[in-house]
Design an enzyme around this catalytic site. Structure first.
Site, PDB file in Angstrom:
ATOM      1  N   HIS A 126      72.875 -25.837  21.200  1.00 57.21           N
ATOM      2  CA  HIS A 126      72.194 -25.104  20.129  1.00 57.21           C
ATOM      3  C   HIS A 126      71.775 -26.028  18.991  1.00 57.21           C
ATOM      4  CE1 HIS A 126      70.386 -22.022  17.873  1.00 57.21           C
ATOM      5  NE2 HIS A 126      70.932 -22.592  16.836  1.00 57.21           N
ATOM      6  N   TYR A 154      67.930 -27.493  16.369  1.00 54.23           N
ATOM      7  CA  TYR A 154      67.649 -27.749  14.949  1.00 54.23           C
ATOM      8  C   TYR A 154      67.347 -29.220  14.708  1.00 54.23           C
ATOM      9  CZ  TYR A 154      68.987 -22.970  14.451  1.00 54.23           C
ATOM     10  OH  TYR A 154      69.022 -21.619  14.597  1.00 54.23           O
ATOM     11  N   HIS A 194      60.394 -17.736  24.585  1.00 59.46           N
ATOM     12  CA  HIS A 194      60.981 -18.039  23.268  1.00 59.46           C
ATOM     13  C   HIS A 194      60.869 -19.528  22.944  1.00 59.46           C
ATOM     14  CE1 HIS A 194      64.028 -18.485  20.134  1.00 59.46           C
ATOM     15  NE2 HIS A 194      64.722 -19.268  20.927  1.00 59.46           N
ATOM     16  N   PHE A 195      61.254 -20.375  23.893  1.00 61.40           N
ATOM     17  CA  PHE A 195      61.332 -21.783  23.456  1.00 61.40           C
ATOM     18  C   PHE A 195      59.989 -22.511  23.478  1.00 61.40           C
ATOM     19  CE2 PHE A 195      63.327 -22.539  27.821  1.00 61.40           C
ATOM     20  CZ  PHE A 195      62.343 -23.355  28.343  1.00 61.40           C
ATOM     21  N   HIS A 196      58.977 -21.879  24.104  1.00 58.94           N
ATOM     22  CA  HIS A 196      57.660 -22.505  23.944  1.00 58.94           C
ATOM     23  C   HIS A 196      57.060 -22.193  22.569  1.00 58.94           C
ATOM     24  CE1 HIS A 196      57.960 -23.480  28.214  1.00 58.94           C
ATOM     25  NE2 HIS A 196      57.100 -24.431  27.915  1.00 58.94           N
ATOM     26  N   ARG A 224      63.731 -16.745  35.204  1.00 62.72           N
ATOM     27  CA  ARG A 224      63.265 -18.088  34.884  1.00 62.72           C
ATOM     28  C   ARG A 224      63.754 -19.034  35.981  1.00 62.72           C
ATOM     29  NH1 ARG A 224      67.225 -20.499  30.073  1.00 62.72           N
ATOM     30  NH2 ARG A 224      65.971 -22.356  30.451  1.00 62.72           N
ATOM     31  N   ARG A 225      63.234 -20.262  35.972  1.00 64.36           N
ATOM     32  CA  ARG A 225      63.717 -21.333  36.844  1.00 64.36           C
ATOM     33  C   ARG A 225      63.678 -20.993  38.323  1.00 64.36           C
ATOM     34  NH1 ARG A 225      68.728 -23.851  33.285  1.00 64.36           N
ATOM     35  NH2 ARG A 225      67.351 -25.251  32.193  1.00 64.36           N
TER      36      ARG A 225
HETATM   37 FE1  HAS Z   1      66.502 -20.410  20.417  1.00 65.81          FE
HETATM   38  C1  HAS Z   1      67.532 -20.049  23.703  1.00 65.81           C
HETATM   39  C2  HAS Z   1      68.594 -17.894  19.472  1.00 65.81           C
HETATM   40  C3  HAS Z   1      65.596 -20.893  17.114  1.00 65.81           C
HETATM   41  C4  HAS Z   1      64.990 -23.376  21.281  1.00 65.81           C
HETATM   42  N1  HAS Z   1      66.272 -21.497  22.162  1.00 65.81           N
HETATM   43  C5  HAS Z   1      66.761 -21.157  23.407  1.00 65.81           C
HETATM   44  C6  HAS Z   1      66.367 -22.164  24.353  1.00 65.81           C
HETATM   45  C7  HAS Z   1      65.683 -23.129  23.656  1.00 65.81           C
HETATM   46  C8  HAS Z   1      65.616 -22.689  22.278  1.00 65.81           C
HETATM   47  C9  HAS Z   1      65.101 -24.430  24.202  1.00 65.81           C
HETATM   48  O1  HAS Z   1      70.999 -16.400  20.624  1.00 65.81           O
HETATM   49  C10 HAS Z   1      66.664 -22.132  25.862  1.00 65.81           C
HETATM   50  C11 HAS Z   1      67.868 -22.902  26.251  1.00 65.81           C
HETATM   51  C12 HAS Z   1      68.071 -22.800  27.755  1.00 65.81           C
HETATM   52  O2  HAS Z   1      67.412 -23.543  28.488  1.00 65.81           O
HETATM   53  O3  HAS Z   1      68.834 -21.950  28.194  1.00 65.81           O
HETATM   54  N2  HAS Z   1      66.955 -19.511  18.647  1.00 65.81           N
HETATM   55  C13 HAS Z   1      67.809 -18.481  18.491  1.00 65.81           C
HETATM   56  C14 HAS Z   1      67.835 -18.084  17.079  1.00 65.81           C
HETATM   57  C15 HAS Z   1      66.978 -18.934  16.425  1.00 65.81           C
HETATM   58  C16 HAS Z   1      66.449 -19.837  17.410  1.00 65.81           C
HETATM   59  C17 HAS Z   1      68.630 -16.980  16.476  1.00 65.81           C
HETATM   60  N3  HAS Z   1      65.477 -21.834  19.404  1.00 65.81           N
HETATM   61  C18 HAS Z   1      65.239 -21.858  18.049  1.00 65.81           C
HETATM   62  C19 HAS Z   1      64.543 -23.069  17.699  1.00 65.81           C
HETATM   63  C20 HAS Z   1      64.378 -23.773  18.879  1.00 65.81           C
HETATM   64  C21 HAS Z   1      64.958 -22.982  19.926  1.00 65.81           C
HETATM   65  C22 HAS Z   1      64.149 -23.440  16.299  1.00 65.81           C
HETATM   66  C23 HAS Z   1      63.737 -25.105  19.121  1.00 65.81           C
HETATM   67  C24 HAS Z   1      63.124 -25.837  18.230  1.00 65.81           C
HETATM   68  N4  HAS Z   1      67.775 -19.189  21.408  1.00 65.81           N
HETATM   69  C25 HAS Z   1      68.590 -18.273  20.809  1.00 65.81           C
HETATM   70  C26 HAS Z   1      69.495 -17.693  21.824  1.00 65.81           C
HETATM   71  C27 HAS Z   1      69.185 -18.311  23.035  1.00 65.81           C
HETATM   72  C28 HAS Z   1      68.112 -19.236  22.736  1.00 65.81           C
HETATM   73  C29 HAS Z   1      70.530 -16.683  21.639  1.00 65.81           C
HETATM   74  C30 HAS Z   1      69.853 -18.060  24.395  1.00 65.81           C
HETATM   75  C31 HAS Z   1      69.061 -17.116  25.207  1.00 65.81           C
HETATM   76  C32 HAS Z   1      69.651 -16.962  26.592  1.00 65.81           C
HETATM   77  O4  HAS Z   1      70.199 -15.898  26.879  1.00 65.81           O
HETATM   78  O5  HAS Z   1      69.589 -17.898  27.401  1.00 65.81           O
HETATM   79  C33 HAS Z   1      66.707 -18.947  14.922  1.00 65.81           C
HETATM   80  O6  HAS Z   1      66.940 -20.224  14.393  1.00 65.81           O
HETATM   81  C34 HAS Z   1      65.328 -18.471  14.588  1.00 65.81           C
HETATM   82  C35 HAS Z   1      65.137 -18.251  13.109  1.00 65.81           C
HETATM   83  C36 HAS Z   1      63.685 -18.181  12.736  1.00 65.81           C
HETATM   84  C37 HAS Z   1      63.131 -17.270  11.937  1.00 65.81           C
HETATM   85  C38 HAS Z   1      61.646 -17.344  11.652  1.00 65.81           C
HETATM   86  C39 HAS Z   1      61.314 -17.672  10.215  1.00 65.81           C
HETATM   87  C40 HAS Z   1      59.856 -17.928  10.065  1.00 65.81           C
HETATM   88  C41 HAS Z   1      59.309 -19.056   9.600  1.00 65.81           C
HETATM   89  C42 HAS Z   1      57.809 -19.192   9.621  1.00 65.81           C
HETATM   90  C43 HAS Z   1      57.183 -19.473   8.272  1.00 65.81           C
HETATM   91  C44 HAS Z   1      55.683 -19.477   8.348  1.00 65.81           C
HETATM   92  C45 HAS Z   1      54.878 -20.511   7.983  1.00 65.81           C
HETATM   93  C46 HAS Z   1      53.408 -20.470   8.203  1.00 65.81           C
HETATM   94  C47 HAS Z   1      55.411 -21.747   7.385  1.00 65.81           C
HETATM   95  C48 HAS Z   1      63.913 -16.193  11.308  1.00 65.81           C
HETATM   96  C49 HAS Z   1      60.122 -20.183   9.072  1.00 65.81           C
HETATM   97  C50 HAS Z   1      52.745 -19.303   7.592  1.00 65.81           C
HETATM   98  C51 HAS Z   1      51.309 -19.377   7.941  1.00 65.81           C
HETATM   99  C52 HAS Z   1      50.369 -18.655   7.340  1.00 65.81           C
HETATM  100  C53 HAS Z   1      48.967 -18.759   7.809  1.00 65.81           C
HETATM  101  C54 HAS Z   1      50.671 -17.772   6.206  1.00 65.81           C
HETATM  102 CU    CU Z   2      70.833 -21.430  20.521  1.00 65.63          CU
END
Ligand code: HAS
Ligand code: CU
Length: 591
Positions: free
Chosen positions: A250, A254, A401-403, A464-465
């Site tokens: 995990h 980050y 999700h991860f893409h 998947r996979r």
């Molecule tokens: Fe995840 C699975 C939960 C974030 C990557 N995640 C994965 C896997 C990858 C991955 C690679 O709880 C697969 C692993 C595998 O092969 O099995 N993930 C989360 C949660 C977050 C999260 C709670 N993941 C990421 C990030 C990754 C990433 C970042 C890579 C960089 N993820 C999971 C969970 C799994 C999981 C389970 C397991 C699933 C399973 O069952 O296998 C949080 O950190 C997300 C928080 C994000 C937000 C969004 C805030 C919005 C923002 C945008 C601001 C906008 C801007 C632009 C700047 C609350 C910051 C505005 C533009 C305008 C034009 C106005």
């Molecule tokens: Cu995770």
């Protein structure tokens, strides 16, 4: 690849200046610029290879075109895609970005060129070994293969060369981190009372998080997988090694996100025409990541038996707290963009969005990466819910999700910011600017198609996979219910995958053309970062106390992992264990 220690001034025909007429980064720090260039070159090569494997996969998996690889080789392709993208591309890009950020924000070069060479060579050696072991899997009858996918779960077993390579990549990143800290200590001696400049602060906090996180994978690989793959021990405990993997797995996400946040906080406001809204909030966000990134790994193991539900529940609760730094980021970064847009004459509640420089690819790519991350974060929240996770675990939803996260929040930010950074470290104007201007939009459309369809297909139960297009052994009833809605998604996934590949080629063409441009003159960008609207003087100094936050982070990790690990190792380190299962090559090629 050897670094020449001194740039002979004679080869520099013309001075390189930025838009403010100042000497560009490459003029001030020629050695550091060269190392950044090498890092980026390797990162982009990995991106090219990973992208090629990606499009092959998208076509094969969806059944649109299955003539490029056999279904057995699909797993070699999938492993190569994953490892090249999330291990090689990310690590090298981050190494380059962090070196630039440390140098620019502390205004000093690397403390030791010997150490710089050491980490770069360690990373390269690791990459060649791990990558070579995977690619050898394509050779029929090869004794070396590593079709273990990027999570390398035991009891799938790779050749030892793969594990040694992976370990070297981690070690290389540790040495690079040591150099950042030495730069910082040298700066601190000269500036004992100053606040740490924001970019340097972000690099250091990310590296502290990384040191804690990588303990898990280092123990997994060195204590268990390498001896097991060498035959020194017969079995390993799959659950224990998986747990050690996710201890790291995990927080590694980050390690990809925080460099993207470094760009969103410190460069995006400037590209928007304004200034960062709050320096203090940015520091709080990074400290929260240091504290909470690691004690959440069990959210990848909700369905694993043998881990008491209570620990999974604690991990879920921590994960929900971990949403906070990203929600704060959404607020701060969008507020900074709005500030920029209003400086540019933007008006109205939402009308200001039109005033942003959408034609500048460094801006548009970074902003679109942020926008997609809002959706990726949303699917992350769903993943994190212990009960909803059962619906989507191991389905195509997860790659969806991860893409959006690593595949866009990180990758598109990296490409976009290269349009701004590469001129500064090469001293050449950005090439093929009209191609660059549309490239982020092509990526965005491709990713909308692919990841949306992946999420929906996952909800319909598509796993998947797997190399097969979800036939469920021809079971009529499952086929009907899943396939009815899935066939249009197959096309969207394939089309999205092809568009992403096109966007990637466009990016590489721009980089190549930039490199072909003559060096010298005005490079058309300025690396200067304006100060935040609310600067560090408005936030408590304790935020910069890195050792305090690290100590608390370690305590939290011990609380979250101590008892589960004691439970898992209570019956011996290697038992109950499993022998290895190397994946065999398909004898039926080409089908
Ligand atoms: Fe995840 C699975 C939960 C974030 C990557 N995640 C994965 C896997 C990858 C991955 C690679 O709880 C697969 C692993 C595998 O092969 O099995 N993930 C989360 C949660 C977050 C999260 C709670 N993941 C990421 C990030 C990754 C990433 C970042 C890579 C960089 N993820 C999971 C969970 C799994 C999981 C389970 C397991 C699933 C399973 O069952 O296998 C949080 O950190 C997300 C928080 C994000 C937000 C969004 C805030 C919005 C923002 C945008 C601001 C906008 C801007 C632009 C700047 C609350 C910051 C505005 C533009 C305008 C034009 C106005
Ligand atoms: Cu995770």
């Amino acid at each position: 690849m050897a670094f020449v220690d001194e740039t002979p001034t004679a080869t520099r025909e013309e001075t390189v200046t930025d838009t403010a007429g100042e000497a560009a980064f490459v003029e001030r720090y020629p050695y550091e610029s060269r190392v950044v260039r090498y890092c980026f070159a390797v990162a982009f090569a990995a991106l090219a290879g990973g992208g090629l494997f990606g499009v092959i996969q998208a076509l094969h998996r969806t059944g649109i075109y299955r003539g490029i690889v056999s279904s057995a080789d699909y797993y070699t392709v999938l492993t190569a895609h994953g490892v090249l993208m999330v291990l090689v591309f990310t690590t090298f890009f981050i190494a380059g970005l962090f070196l630039w950020a440390m140098t620019a924000s502390l205004e000093r070069g690397v403390p030791s060129r010997a150490v710089t060479k050491l980490w770069f060579r360690t990373l390269i050696t690791g990459t060649l070994l791990a990558g070579g072991a995977i690619l050898a899997g394509f050779i029929p009858g090869s004794p070396v293969s590593a079709d273990v996918l990027f999570t390398f779960y035991a009891p799938l077993q790779a050749h030892p060369i793969f594990y040694v390579g992976a370990a070297l990549i981690i070690i290389g990143s540790w040495i690079a981190g040591a150099n950042y800290f030495r730069t910082f200590f040298a700066w601190r001696r000269e500036h004992p009372d100053e606040r740490i400049p924001l970019q340097a602060f972000m690099v250091l906090v990310t590296m502290l998080m990384w040191y804690i996180a990588t303990v898990g994978v280092a123990v997994e690989v060195v204590v268990f997988l390498i001896p097991w793959s060498l035959g020194l021990v017969e079995t390993v405990d799959p659950l224990l090694t998986r747990t050690l993997f996710w201890f790291f797995g995990h927080p590694v996400v980050y390690f990809w996100l925080m460099p993207a946040y470094l760009v969103w906080y410190t460069i995006l406001p400037k590209l928007s025409g304004g200034r960062l809204f709050s320096d203090g909030l940015a520091r709080i966000v990074f400290v929260l990541f240091l504290l909470l990134s690691t004690p959440v790994g069990f959210h990848h193991q909700y369905v694993d038996p043998g881990i008491p539900e209570g620990f999974k529940f604690v991990a879920m609760t921590n994960t929900m707290f971990l949403l906070l730094p990203s929600l704060l980021t959404a607020f701060t970064v969008v507020a900074s963009m709005e500030h920029g847009a209003r400086q540019r004459g933007g008006e109205g509640y939402f009308g200001w969005l039109r005033a942003l420089p959408w034609g500048n690819p460094a801006f548009s790519g970074t902003a679109l990466a942020g926008l997609m991350f809002a959706a990726g974060g949303f699917s992350g929240m769903i993943n994190a819910g212990m009960n909803i996770n059962y619906l989507i675990h191991n389905t195509l939803w997860v790659p969806g999700h991860f893409h959006l996260t690593v595949g866009t929040a990180f990758a598109l930010t990296a490409m976009a910011i290269s349009y701004w950074l590469v001129p500064q470290v090469t001293g050449r104007r950005l090439g093929l600017q009209s191609v660059a201007a549309v490239q982020p939009y092509v990526w965005f459309i491709g990713m909308v198609l692919m990841s949306n369809a992946m999420h929906r297909a996952g909800l319909a139960g598509v796993p998947r996979r797997t190399a097969e297009p979800y036939e469920y052994g021809g079971a009529e009833i499952v086929y009907e219910s899943a396939f009815g809605s899935v066939s249009s998604m197959r096309i969207q996934i394939a089309l999205g995958g092809v568009l992403l590949f096109v966007a990637l080629l466009m990016f590489l063409a721009v980089m190549w053309d930039t490199y072909m441009n003559p060096r010298g003159g005005n490079i058309g960008v300025s690396g200067e970062i304006p100060p935040a609207l609310s600067g560090p003087e408005h936030s408590p100094k304790v935020l910069d106390n890195l050792w305090l936050w690290t100590a608390i982070a370690v305590v939290l990790v011990i609380l979250a992992y101590g008892l589960p690990l004691v439970g898992l190792t209570g019956d011996g380190l290697f038992s109950p264990g499993s022998p290895g299962f190397p994946v065999l090559l398909d004898p039926l090629w080409p089908f």
